[in-house]
Design a protein around this motif. Structure first.
Motif, PDB file in Angstrom:
ATOM      1  N   GLU A  97       0.823  -1.215   0.000  1.00 52.00           N
ATOM      2  CA  GLU A  97       0.000   0.000   0.000  1.00 52.00           C
ATOM      3  C   GLU A  97       0.854   1.260   0.000  1.00 52.00           C
ATOM      4  OE1 GLU A  97      -3.766  -1.911   2.536  1.00 52.00           O
ATOM      5  OE2 GLU A  97      -2.155  -0.819   3.566  1.00 52.00           O
ATOM      6  N   LYS A  98       1.918   1.260   0.812  1.00 49.85           N
ATOM      7  CA  LYS A  98       2.791   2.434   0.881  1.00 49.85           C
ATOM      8  C   LYS A  98       3.508   2.669  -0.439  1.00 49.85           C
ATOM      9  CE  LYS A  98       3.657   1.975   5.858  1.00 49.85           C
ATOM     10  NZ  LYS A  98       4.668   1.639   6.890  1.00 49.85           N
ATOM     11  N   VAL A  99       3.985   1.587  -1.056  1.00 46.88           N
ATOM     12  CA  VAL A  99       4.666   1.716  -2.341  1.00 46.88           C
ATOM     13  C   VAL A  99       3.735   2.337  -3.376  1.00 46.88           C
ATOM     14  CG1 VAL A  99       5.650   0.426  -4.272  1.00 46.88           C
ATOM     15  CG2 VAL A  99       6.309  -0.144  -1.923  1.00 46.88           C
ATOM     16  N   ALA A 100       2.519   1.826  -3.484  1.00 48.16           N
ATOM     17  CA  ALA A 100       1.574   2.349  -4.470  1.00 48.16           C
ATOM     18  C   ALA A 100       1.188   3.793  -4.164  1.00 48.16           C
ATOM     19  CB  ALA A 100       0.331   1.467  -4.516  1.00 48.16           C
ATOM     20  N   MET A 101       1.009   4.128  -2.888  1.00 47.99           N
ATOM     21  CA  MET A 101       0.654   5.499  -2.523  1.00 47.99           C
ATOM     22  C   MET A 101       1.784   6.464  -2.866  1.00 47.99           C
ATOM     23  SD  MET A 101      -1.717   7.430  -1.354  1.00 47.99           S
ATOM     24  CE  MET A 101      -2.848   6.344  -0.480  1.00 47.99           C
ATOM     25  N   LEU A 102       3.024   6.078  -2.564  1.00 53.95           N
ATOM     26  CA  LEU A 102       4.152   6.939  -2.913  1.00 53.95           C
ATOM     27  C   LEU A 102       4.317   7.050  -4.424  1.00 53.95           C
ATOM     28  CD1 LEU A 102       6.633   5.807  -0.134  1.00 53.95           C
ATOM     29  CD2 LEU A 102       5.849   8.156  -0.514  1.00 53.95           C
ATOM     30  N   ASP A 103       3.969   6.000  -5.128  1.00 54.64           N
ATOM     31  CA  ASP A 103       3.996   6.039  -6.591  1.00 54.64           C
ATOM     32  C   ASP A 103       3.034   7.104  -7.106  1.00 54.64           C
ATOM     33  OD1 ASP A 103       5.039   5.032  -9.028  1.00 54.64           O
ATOM     34  OD2 ASP A 103       3.249   3.803  -9.314  1.00 54.64           O
ATOM     35  N   HIS A 104       1.849   7.190  -6.515  1.00 55.94           N
ATOM     36  CA  HIS A 104       0.885   8.230  -6.895  1.00 55.94           C
ATOM     37  C   HIS A 104       1.378   9.619  -6.518  1.00 55.94           C
ATOM     38  CE1 HIS A 104      -2.669   6.026  -8.386  1.00 55.94           C
ATOM     39  NE2 HIS A 104      -2.275   5.054  -7.576  1.00 55.94           N
ATOM     40  N   LEU A 105       1.807   9.776  -5.267  1.00 55.67           N
ATOM     41  CA  LEU A 105       2.201  11.098  -4.781  1.00 55.67           C
ATOM     42  C   LEU A 105       3.386  11.663  -5.548  1.00 55.67           C
ATOM     43  CD1 LEU A 105       1.890  10.565  -0.914  1.00 55.67           C
ATOM     44  CD2 LEU A 105       0.283  11.728  -2.432  1.00 55.67           C
ATOM     45  N   SER A 106       4.246  10.789  -6.039  1.00 49.97           N
ATOM     46  CA  SER A 106       5.435  11.237  -6.767  1.00 49.97           C
ATOM     47  C   SER A 106       5.205  11.308  -8.275  1.00 49.97           C
ATOM     48  CB  SER A 106       6.608  10.287  -6.482  1.00 49.97           C
ATOM     49  OG  SER A 106       6.337   8.987  -6.994  1.00 49.97           O
ATOM     50  N   GLY A 107       4.029  10.925  -8.733  1.00 49.87           N
ATOM     51  CA  GLY A 107       3.772  10.922 -10.167  1.00 49.87           C
ATOM     52  C   GLY A 107       4.544   9.853 -10.907  1.00 49.87           C
ATOM     53  N   GLY A 108       4.718   8.694 -10.264  1.00 52.53           N
ATOM     54  CA  GLY A 108       5.419   7.584 -10.906  1.00 52.53           C
ATOM     55  C   GLY A 108       6.919   7.613 -10.716  1.00 52.53           C
ATOM     56  N   ARG A 109       7.396   8.338  -9.697  1.00 51.42           N
ATOM     57  CA  ARG A 109       8.847   8.473  -9.487  1.00 51.42           C
ATOM     58  C   ARG A 109       9.357   7.621  -8.324  1.00 51.42           C
ATOM     59  NH1 ARG A 109      10.284  13.479  -7.686  1.00 51.42           N
ATOM     60  NH2 ARG A 109       8.169  14.211  -7.302  1.00 51.42           N
ATOM     61  N   PHE A 110       8.565   6.700  -7.834  1.00 41.63           N
ATOM     62  CA  PHE A 110       9.007   5.915  -6.682  1.00 41.63           C
ATOM     63  C   PHE A 110       9.734   4.653  -7.126  1.00 41.63           C
ATOM     64  CE2 PHE A 110       8.465   2.818  -3.213  1.00 41.63           C
ATOM     65  CZ  PHE A 110       9.145   3.523  -2.231  1.00 41.63           C
ATOM     66  N   GLU A 111      10.763   4.259  -6.350  1.00 40.87           N
ATOM     67  CA  GLU A 111      11.527   3.026  -6.574  1.00 40.87           C
ATOM     68  C   GLU A 111      11.435   2.187  -5.299  1.00 40.87           C
ATOM     69  OE1 GLU A 111      13.266   2.419  -9.441  1.00 40.87           O
ATOM     70  OE2 GLU A 111      12.919   4.381 -10.373  1.00 40.87           O
ATOM     71  N   PHE A 112      11.062   0.916  -5.461  1.00 40.15           N
ATOM     72  CA  PHE A 112      10.855   0.044  -4.309  1.00 40.15           C
ATOM     73  C   PHE A 112      12.092  -0.797  -4.043  1.00 40.15           C
ATOM     74  CE2 PHE A 112       8.774  -4.145  -2.852  1.00 40.15           C
ATOM     75  CZ  PHE A 112       8.949  -3.831  -1.508  1.00 40.15           C
ATOM     76  N   GLY A 113      12.898  -0.369  -3.098  1.00 40.32           N
ATOM     77  CA  GLY A 113      14.017  -1.166  -2.637  1.00 40.32           C
ATOM     78  C   GLY A 113      13.627  -1.949  -1.400  1.00 40.32           C
ATOM     79  N   SER A 114      13.992  -3.218  -1.362  1.00 38.90           N
ATOM     80  CA  SER A 114      13.672  -4.057  -0.206  1.00 38.90           C
ATOM     81  C   SER A 114      14.931  -4.769   0.261  1.00 38.90           C
ATOM     82  CB  SER A 114      12.579  -5.082  -0.540  1.00 38.90           C
ATOM     83  OG  SER A 114      13.105  -6.144  -1.323  1.00 38.90           O
ATOM     84  N   GLY A 115      14.835  -5.397   1.402  1.00 34.68           N
ATOM     85  CA  GLY A 115      15.968  -6.142   1.926  1.00 34.68           C
ATOM     86  C   GLY A 115      15.609  -6.747   3.265  1.00 34.68           C
ATOM     87  N   ARG A 116      16.580  -7.436   3.849  1.00 35.93           N
ATOM     88  CA  ARG A 116      16.330  -8.173   5.093  1.00 35.93           C
ATOM     89  C   ARG A 116      16.903  -7.472   6.316  1.00 35.93           C
ATOM     90  NH1 ARG A 116      19.081 -12.900   5.280  1.00 35.93           N
ATOM     91  NH2 ARG A 116      20.525 -12.480   3.566  1.00 35.93           N
ATOM     92  N   GLY A 117      17.578  -6.345   6.099  1.00 33.86           N
ATOM     93  CA  GLY A 117      18.262  -5.694   7.200  1.00 33.86           C
ATOM     94  C   GLY A 117      19.653  -6.266   7.365  1.00 33.86           C
ATOM     95  N   ALA A 118      20.586  -5.420   7.803  1.00 28.48           N
ATOM     96  CA  ALA A 118      21.985  -5.843   7.798  1.00 28.48           C
ATOM     97  C   ALA A 118      22.566  -6.084   9.179  1.00 28.48           C
ATOM     98  CB  ALA A 118      22.837  -4.799   7.076  1.00 28.48           C
ATOM     99  N   GLY A 119      21.799  -5.840  10.231  1.00 26.49           N
ATOM    100  CA  GLY A 119      22.392  -5.965  11.554  1.00 26.49           C
ATOM    101  C   GLY A 119      21.482  -6.651  12.547  1.00 26.49           C
ATOM    102  N   SER A 120      22.077  -7.425  13.432  1.00 26.61           N
ATOM    103  CA  SER A 120      21.288  -8.181  14.409  1.00 26.61           C
ATOM    104  C   SER A 120      20.642  -7.276  15.447  1.00 26.61           C
ATOM    105  CB  SER A 120      22.175  -9.221  15.095  1.00 26.61           C
ATOM    106  OG  SER A 120      23.257  -8.605  15.770  1.00 26.61           O
ATOM    107  N   HIS A 121      21.313  -6.191  15.840  1.00 27.84           N
ATOM    108  CA  HIS A 121      20.739  -5.289  16.849  1.00 27.84           C
ATOM    109  C   HIS A 121      19.402  -4.742  16.378  1.00 27.84           C
ATOM    110  CE1 HIS A 121      20.726  -2.403  20.177  1.00 27.84           C
ATOM    111  NE2 HIS A 121      20.342  -1.496  19.291  1.00 27.84           N
ATOM    112  N   GLU A 122      19.313  -4.444  15.106  1.00 29.22           N
ATOM    113  CA  GLU A 122      18.085  -3.894  14.532  1.00 29.22           C
ATOM    114  C   GLU A 122      17.026  -4.975  14.311  1.00 29.22           C
ATOM    115  OE1 GLU A 122      16.831  -1.100  10.768  1.00 29.22           O
ATOM    116  OE2 GLU A 122      18.689  -2.243  10.620  1.00 29.22           O
ATOM    117  N   ILE A 123      17.352  -5.963  13.512  1.00 31.47           N
ATOM    118  CA  ILE A 123      16.330  -6.898  13.052  1.00 31.47           C
ATOM    119  C   ILE A 123      15.875  -7.846  14.145  1.00 31.47           C
ATOM    120  CG2 ILE A 123      15.827  -8.708  11.366  1.00 31.47           C
ATOM    121  CD1 ILE A 123      16.037  -5.771  10.329  1.00 31.47           C
ATOM    122  N   LEU A 124      16.785  -8.327  14.968  1.00 30.85           N
ATOM    123  CA  LEU A 124      16.375  -9.276  16.001  1.00 30.85           C
ATOM    124  C   LEU A 124      15.556  -8.605  17.103  1.00 30.85           C
ATOM    125  CD1 LEU A 124      19.517 -11.584  16.267  1.00 30.85           C
ATOM    126  CD2 LEU A 124      17.515 -11.758  14.779  1.00 30.85           C
TER     127      LEU A 124
END
Length: 375
Positions: A97-124
């Motif tokens: 939902e956020k990706v599509a909403m930002l796509d609208h708000l930016s006029g098609g200028r959004f890029e969806f980068g994803s990932g798993r996170g790089a550090g245990s302190h954060e993700i765990l």
């Protein structure tokens, strides 16, 4: 080769000791960096999503940050670097939902980068009882292919997996003008680059530190992309790499900015929190810091192509090395500890003297892929 900017909400303790509004000022300054990059001809701006990483990154709600910038900019593409789609962090439907909403708000200028996170302190912190970061790979793999279905199908047929489930529902809004934003994966190891390529995903190469690293990046990615079975509506054949950049009117001024910029502290924080990154020999354990950078070390880092630094002509030559090595996009993780004025000057000088001599295509690479898929 295209050019990008990377921001992350860096709030070092030294700044907080002298500025009671350090956190607020840092976040507001970084919006101005992106706005200036838009005016200076940069094609991409990437905003991190990090949690609990004191000093290193206070940019946790990057969807809100990018929503503001969608209105404040005109041409630059705005990317999540990253949105974390692990359901324990962000429910996949809410990410879609956020990706599509930002796509609208930016006029098609959004890029969806994803990932798993790089550090245990954060993700765990979101995965109580889990101690192995490799567990997140299974969760991400289960989730990533569902996003195009949510965007492109009138009604998402539902999902029942090991880690999350959803009954059939219409996921709204749908992306702007057909197809969907470019999909990217934040990769670290050579197998990750090849895996992303096979899925038709672009790569956010935050772990690429010097030009020679491009050899295995390009080989593993560009070989695999020829046999891609895209999980989305098209193949996003893109390798983005990051480098520190300082540009000033003279060589001496640029090097002096680098020496006084506290780069050792930022690097020490990186290895404090990103404990899944390979730790080079000689990097001390936190709270011991990497020694302060000297002029001799700065010269060595430039010579070994670990950082971009110099006057506009030197920076142009250094950027061309990345282009020759095969990067599709060179993204500058600006050493924002150098100060607001010097950071803005770097953006302006690169926009005036470097970008026009390398990136002569007025159309974004991802736009071409997306438009071809929508035709």
């Amino acid at each position: 080769m295209e050019f990008g900017l990377f921001v992350q909400g860096y709030v070092p303790a030294a700044r907080a000791r002298t500025d009671p509004q350090a956190e607020h000022n840092a976040l507001m300054e970084e919006t101005q960096y992106v706005i200036q990059a838009d005016r200076s001809g940069f094609k991409y701006a990437w905003a991190s999503e990090h949690h609990f990483l004191e000093e290193y990154s206070h940019l946790s709600a990057n969807d809100v940050f990018l929503g503001y910038l969608a209105h404040a900019t005109e041409r630059i593409h705005l990317g999540s670097g990253i949105f974390n789609p692990l359901p324990q962090v962000n429910h996949p439907v809410k990410v879609a939902e956020k990706v599509a909403m930002l796509d609208h708000l930016s006029g098609g200028r959004f890029e969806f980068g994803s990932g798993r996170g790089a550090g245990s302190h954060e993700i765990l912190g979101f995965l109580p009882g889990v101690t192995d970061m490799n567990h997140t790979k299974e969760i991400w793999e289960e989730t990533i292919a569902e996003f195009p279905k949510m965007w492109l199908q009138d009604e998402y047929p539902g999902f029942k997996g090991k880690h999350w489930s959803l009954p059939p529902r219409k996921v709204l809004p749908k992306p702007y003008r057909g197809s969907h934003p470019g999909m990217w994966y934040a990769a670290g190891s050579p197998p990750s680059y090849a895996m992303a390529a096979r899925k038709g995903l672009g790569v956010l190469g935050f772990s690429v530190q010097k030009v020679s690293d491009m050899e295995w990046v390009v080989d593993s990615y560009k070989t695999a992309i020829t046999e891609a079975e895209p999980i989305g509506g098209y193949v996003n054949d893109n390798v983005m790499v990051t480098s520190t950049a300082i540009c000033a009117e003279t060589t001496d001024k640029a090097r002096q900015i680098a020496v006084n910029g506290g780069l050792n502290y930022l690097q020490s924080l990186l290895f404090r929190y990103h404990d899944t990154f390979p730790r080079p020999e000689g990097i001390p354990e936190w709270p011991e810091l990497i020694p302060e950078y000297t002029e001799e070390l700065i010269d060595l880092l430039i010579a070994e192509e670990f950082m971009i630094c110099g006057n506009p002509d030197e920076v142009l030559r250094q950027c061309k090395r990345w282009e020759q090595a095969g990067a599709d996009q060179l993204c500058f993780g600006l050493p924002v500890g150098i100060g607001y004025g010097d950071t803005m000057n770097t953006i302006k000088l690169i926009g005036e003297h470097v970008i026009p001599k390398i990136d002569t295509d007025p159309v974004h690479r991802t736009t071409r892929f997306r438009e071809a898929a929508s035709a």
